[in-house]
Design a protein around this motif. Sequence first.
Motif, PDB file in Angstrom:
ATOM      1  N   THR A 270      62.437  19.563  -7.643  1.00  0.00           N
ATOM      2  CA  THR A 270      63.033  20.549  -7.752  1.00  0.00           C
ATOM      3  C   THR A 270      64.323  20.170  -8.710  1.00  0.00           C
ATOM      4  O   THR A 270      64.933  20.830  -9.606  1.00  0.00           O
TER       5      THR A 270
ATOM      6  N   TYR B 283      57.766  25.183  -8.646  1.00  0.00           N
ATOM      7  CA  TYR B 283      59.014  25.198  -8.266  1.00  0.00           C
ATOM      8  C   TYR B 283      59.755  26.240  -7.687  1.00  0.00           C
ATOM      9  O   TYR B 283      60.439  25.999  -6.640  1.00  0.00           O
TER      10      TYR B 283
ATOM     11  N   GLN C 106      61.568  25.669  -3.897  1.00  0.00           N
ATOM     12  CA  GLN C 106      62.685  26.143  -3.337  1.00  0.00           C
ATOM     13  C   GLN C 106      62.573  26.792  -2.062  1.00  0.00           C
ATOM     14  O   GLN C 106      63.554  26.841  -1.308  1.00  0.00           O
TER      15      GLN C 106
END
Length: 87
Positions: free
Chosen positions: A14, A69, A73
């Motif tokens: 990330t 991604y 998160q």
Amino acid sequence: MGRLDRIALFRIFTRVVEAASFTRAADSLGLPRSTVSAAVIELEGRVGARLLNRTTRRVAPTQDGAAFYERCQRVIADVEDIEGLFR
């Protein structure tokens, strides 16, 4: 450094996406660039997909990488919530 756990790999990935650079991600994490690069390669191997397009000037997520991604998160946020439960 020993083998990184999945959450560490997610955090590194990330940060690379957010920084659009392996070098800037490594600097912000306080890790060698080689560790960051190896972590992304390991993560791509684990998930079986190319997550980043790399050029000499830029790093950007692939379509799979962008989806991954978003999930990373959420997982990182969940882990941080769990870790903070008893603080």
